[in-house]
Design a protein around this motif. Structure first.
Motif, PDB file in Angstrom:
ATOM      1  N   LYS A 104      66.640  25.730  61.026  1.00  0.00           N
ATOM      2  CA  LYS A 104      65.849  27.184  60.918  1.00  0.00           C
ATOM      3  C   LYS A 104      65.605  27.559  59.821  1.00  0.00           C
ATOM      4  CE  LYS A 104      65.044  31.176  63.215  1.00  0.00           C
ATOM      5  NZ  LYS A 104      65.668  32.208  64.543  1.00  0.00           N
ATOM      6  N   ARG A 105      64.480  27.628  59.271  1.00  0.00           N
ATOM      7  CA  ARG A 105      64.100  28.006  57.604  1.00  0.00           C
ATOM      8  C   ARG A 105      63.613  29.472  58.002  1.00  0.00           C
ATOM      9  NH1 ARG A 105      65.465  23.748  54.259  1.00  0.00           N
ATOM     10  NH2 ARG A 105      65.560  21.595  55.516  1.00  0.00           N
ATOM     11  N   TYR A 106      63.368  30.064  56.561  1.00  0.00           N
ATOM     12  CA  TYR A 106      62.577  31.168  56.318  1.00  0.00           C
ATOM     13  C   TYR A 106      61.781  31.454  55.193  1.00  0.00           C
ATOM     14  CZ  TYR A 106      66.413  32.669  59.767  1.00  0.00           C
ATOM     15  OH  TYR A 106      67.120  32.713  60.654  1.00  0.00           O
ATOM     16  N   SER A 107      60.695  31.845  55.352  1.00  0.00           N
ATOM     17  CA  SER A 107      59.929  32.163  54.248  1.00  0.00           C
ATOM     18  C   SER A 107      59.181  33.717  54.462  1.00  0.00           C
ATOM     19  CB  SER A 107      58.449  31.259  54.771  1.00  0.00           C
ATOM     20  OG  SER A 107      57.426  31.382  53.664  1.00  0.00           O
ATOM     21  N   THR A 108      59.350  34.042  53.018  1.00  0.00           N
ATOM     22  CA  THR A 108      58.717  35.574  53.004  1.00  0.00           C
ATOM     23  C   THR A 108      57.819  35.624  52.162  1.00  0.00           C
ATOM     24  OG1 THR A 108      61.118  36.155  52.906  1.00  0.00           O
ATOM     25  CG2 THR A 108      59.840  37.836  51.766  1.00  0.00           C
ATOM     26  N   GLU A 109      56.784  36.180  52.570  1.00  0.00           N
ATOM     27  CA  GLU A 109      55.421  36.616  51.876  1.00  0.00           C
ATOM     28  C   GLU A 109      55.229  38.055  51.755  1.00  0.00           C
ATOM     29  OE1 GLU A 109      52.224  34.973  53.854  1.00  0.00           O
ATOM     30  OE2 GLU A 109      52.327  36.107  55.411  1.00  0.00           O
ATOM     31  N   VAL A 110      54.067  38.512  50.685  1.00  0.00           N
ATOM     32  CA  VAL A 110      53.940  39.662  50.752  1.00  0.00           C
ATOM     33  C   VAL A 110      52.500  39.967  51.378  1.00  0.00           C
ATOM     34  CG1 VAL A 110      53.111  41.544  48.986  1.00  0.00           C
ATOM     35  CG2 VAL A 110      55.077  39.966  48.481  1.00  0.00           C
ATOM     36  N   VAL A 111      52.318  40.820  52.347  1.00  0.00           N
ATOM     37  CA  VAL A 111      51.098  41.384  52.949  1.00  0.00           C
ATOM     38  C   VAL A 111      50.449  42.255  52.138  1.00  0.00           C
ATOM     39  CG1 VAL A 111      49.796  41.710  54.942  1.00  0.00           C
ATOM     40  CG2 VAL A 111      51.707  40.246  55.183  1.00  0.00           C
ATOM     41  N   ALA A 112      49.405  42.022  51.203  1.00  0.00           N
ATOM     42  CA  ALA A 112      48.917  42.971  50.532  1.00  0.00           C
ATOM     43  C   ALA A 112      47.997  44.035  51.280  1.00  0.00           C
ATOM     44  CB  ALA A 112      47.851  42.425  49.427  1.00  0.00           C
ATOM     45  N   ASP A 113      48.316  45.385  50.628  1.00  0.00           N
ATOM     46  CA  ASP A 113      47.491  46.416  51.274  1.00  0.00           C
ATOM     47  C   ASP A 113      46.414  46.618  50.266  1.00  0.00           C
ATOM     48  OD1 ASP A 113      49.007  46.788  53.510  1.00  0.00           O
ATOM     49  OD2 ASP A 113      50.679  47.910  52.493  1.00  0.00           O
ATOM     50  N   SER A 114      46.818  46.799  49.005  1.00  0.00           N
ATOM     51  CA  SER A 114      46.122  47.074  47.797  1.00  0.00           C
ATOM     52  C   SER A 114      45.947  46.077  46.783  1.00  0.00           C
ATOM     53  CB  SER A 114      46.140  48.403  47.380  1.00  0.00           C
ATOM     54  OG  SER A 114      47.557  48.504  46.700  1.00  0.00           O
ATOM     55  N   LEU A 115      44.906  45.872  46.055  1.00  0.00           N
ATOM     56  CA  LEU A 115      44.860  44.902  44.938  1.00  0.00           C
ATOM     57  C   LEU A 115      44.036  45.463  43.742  1.00  0.00           C
ATOM     58  CD1 LEU A 115      44.740  41.847  43.844  1.00  0.00           C
ATOM     59  CD2 LEU A 115      42.543  41.548  45.135  1.00  0.00           C
ATOM     60  N   VAL A 116      44.512  45.582  42.590  1.00  0.00           N
ATOM     61  CA  VAL A 116      43.894  46.030  41.302  1.00  0.00           C
ATOM     62  C   VAL A 116      43.799  44.926  40.467  1.00  0.00           C
ATOM     63  CG1 VAL A 116      43.770  47.689  39.557  1.00  0.00           C
ATOM     64  CG2 VAL A 116      44.740  48.376  41.720  1.00  0.00           C
ATOM     65  N   LEU A 117      42.612  44.533  39.963  1.00  0.00           N
ATOM     66  CA  LEU A 117      42.052  43.731  39.148  1.00  0.00           C
ATOM     67  C   LEU A 117      42.755  44.091  37.721  1.00  0.00           C
ATOM     68  CD1 LEU A 117      38.881  42.608  40.534  1.00  0.00           C
ATOM     69  CD2 LEU A 117      40.923  41.691  40.881  1.00  0.00           C
ATOM     70  N   LEU A 118      43.202  43.539  36.863  1.00  0.00           N
ATOM     71  CA  LEU A 118      43.565  43.772  35.492  1.00  0.00           C
ATOM     72  C   LEU A 118      43.124  43.073  34.521  1.00  0.00           C
ATOM     73  CD1 LEU A 118      47.316  44.412  36.272  1.00  0.00           C
ATOM     74  CD2 LEU A 118      45.721  46.142  36.177  1.00  0.00           C
ATOM     75  N   GLY A 119      42.821  43.246  33.388  1.00  0.00           N
ATOM     76  CA  GLY A 119      42.141  42.498  32.210  1.00  0.00           C
ATOM     77  C   GLY A 119      40.663  42.230  32.538  1.00  0.00           C
ATOM     78  N   ASN A 120      40.365  41.297  31.473  1.00  0.00           N
ATOM     79  CA  ASN A 120      38.767  41.109  31.337  1.00  0.00           C
ATOM     80  C   ASN A 120      38.930  39.653  32.152  1.00  0.00           C
ATOM     81  OD1 ASN A 120      38.141  43.448  30.329  1.00  0.00           O
ATOM     82  ND2 ASN A 120      38.326  42.365  27.981  1.00  0.00           N
ATOM     83  N   ARG A 121      37.640  39.248  32.755  1.00  0.00           N
ATOM     84  CA  ARG A 121      37.156  38.158  33.261  1.00  0.00           C
ATOM     85  C   ARG A 121      37.143  37.117  32.362  1.00  0.00           C
ATOM     86  NH1 ARG A 121      38.787  35.478  35.886  1.00  0.00           N
ATOM     87  NH2 ARG A 121      37.047  34.339  36.232  1.00  0.00           N
ATOM     88  N   GLN A 122      37.403  36.031  32.252  1.00  0.00           N
ATOM     89  CA  GLN A 122      37.225  34.886  31.495  1.00  0.00           C
ATOM     90  C   GLN A 122      35.689  34.267  31.622  1.00  0.00           C
ATOM     91  OE1 GLN A 122      40.287  32.772  30.865  1.00  0.00           O
ATOM     92  NE2 GLN A 122      39.691  31.436  29.219  1.00  0.00           N
ATOM     93  N   ALA A 123      35.093  33.947  30.762  1.00  0.00           N
ATOM     94  CA  ALA A 123      33.716  33.466  30.809  1.00  0.00           C
ATOM     95  C   ALA A 123      33.732  31.817  31.689  1.00  0.00           C
ATOM     96  CB  ALA A 123      33.103  33.110  29.337  1.00  0.00           C
ATOM     97  N   GLU A 124      32.776  31.620  32.453  1.00  0.00           N
ATOM     98  CA  GLU A 124      32.576  30.557  33.058  1.00  0.00           C
ATOM     99  C   GLU A 124      32.911  29.413  32.249  1.00  0.00           C
ATOM    100  OE1 GLU A 124      32.704  30.140  36.374  1.00  0.00           O
ATOM    101  OE2 GLU A 124      32.831  32.052  36.693  1.00  0.00           O
ATOM    102  N   GLY A 125      33.590  28.332  32.834  1.00  0.00           N
ATOM    103  CA  GLY A 125      33.496  27.072  32.126  1.00  0.00           C
ATOM    104  C   GLY A 125      34.615  27.195  30.942  1.00  0.00           C
ATOM    105  N   GLU A 126      35.207  28.241  30.753  1.00  0.00           N
ATOM    106  CA  GLU A 126      36.281  28.210  29.733  1.00  0.00           C
ATOM    107  C   GLU A 126      37.680  27.752  30.298  1.00  0.00           C
ATOM    108  OE1 GLU A 126      36.956  31.587  27.152  1.00  0.00           O
ATOM    109  OE2 GLU A 126      35.014  32.028  27.090  1.00  0.00           O
TER     110      GLU A 126
END
Length: 176
Positions: A104-126
């Motif tokens: 018997k094994r156990y696995s823990t995960e976080v079920v997200a209620d909210s998400l905030v994007l931080l920082g700038n998006r990188q240009a496509e292809g970089e």
């Protein structure tokens, strides 16, 4: 209900809250369940800097957290997040058990209620390198749990002399 530490905790006071600020270790993985519901799985890295007791040197330790974003939140994560991107996630810890090779094994995960994007998006292809994209964001790995002890606590002494208290804690969520 918590008038003193020996009293029982009221079931309405149980808390299961996880707060993480970190970087995506890989691109989001989106899947659709047979029911038609989508879930996006993230692997989020948090980093802690600490001073080594023996050498007095600064060390860095990273933890990897598995995060599940359901339905619309998952769609946002899959559209706007990529490997190396910083983000803030708030949710609940969920532990699942499964059998593997009769163990018997156990696995823990976080079920997200909210998400905030931080920082700038990188240009496509970089190219994306998680270590280089960190910028001013500092990793946060904070869990708040209020619940009931699953069994008596066990005090352990490690080989290096450090003592550790090991216990299990149960939280309950009621749906209305």
């Amino acid at each position: 209900c918590l008038s003193d530490w020996s009293s029982d905790v009221c079931s309405s006071d149980l808390v299961n809250k996880v707060i993480l600020t970190g970087w995506l270790a890989r691109d989001p993985y989106v899947r659709t369940l047979p029911s038609g519901v989508t879930v996006t799985n993230l692997s989020l890295v948090t980093t802690e800097v600490f001073r080594d007791r023996n050498t007095n040197q600064l060390r860095e330790s990273s933890d990897y957290h598995q995060v599940a974003c359901w339905r619309g939140l998952g769609e946002v994560a899959s559209k706007y997040l990529h490997r190396g991107d910083p983000c803030f996630i708030e949710g609940k810890a969920r532990t699942h058990s499964y059998d593997k090779d009769g163990v018997k094994r156990y696995s823990t995960e976080v079920v997200a209620d909210s998400l905030v994007l931080l920082g700038n998006r990188q240009a496509e292809g970089e190219p994306v390198a998680a270590e280089e994209n960190r910028g001013p964001v500092s990793g946060v790995n904070k869990v708040m749990l209020v619940g009931r002890l699953g069994r008596d606590p066990e005090l352990r002494t490690m080989e290096n002399g450090t003592t550790m208290l090991h216990f299990s804690l149960a939280t309950t969520e009621r749906s209305e």
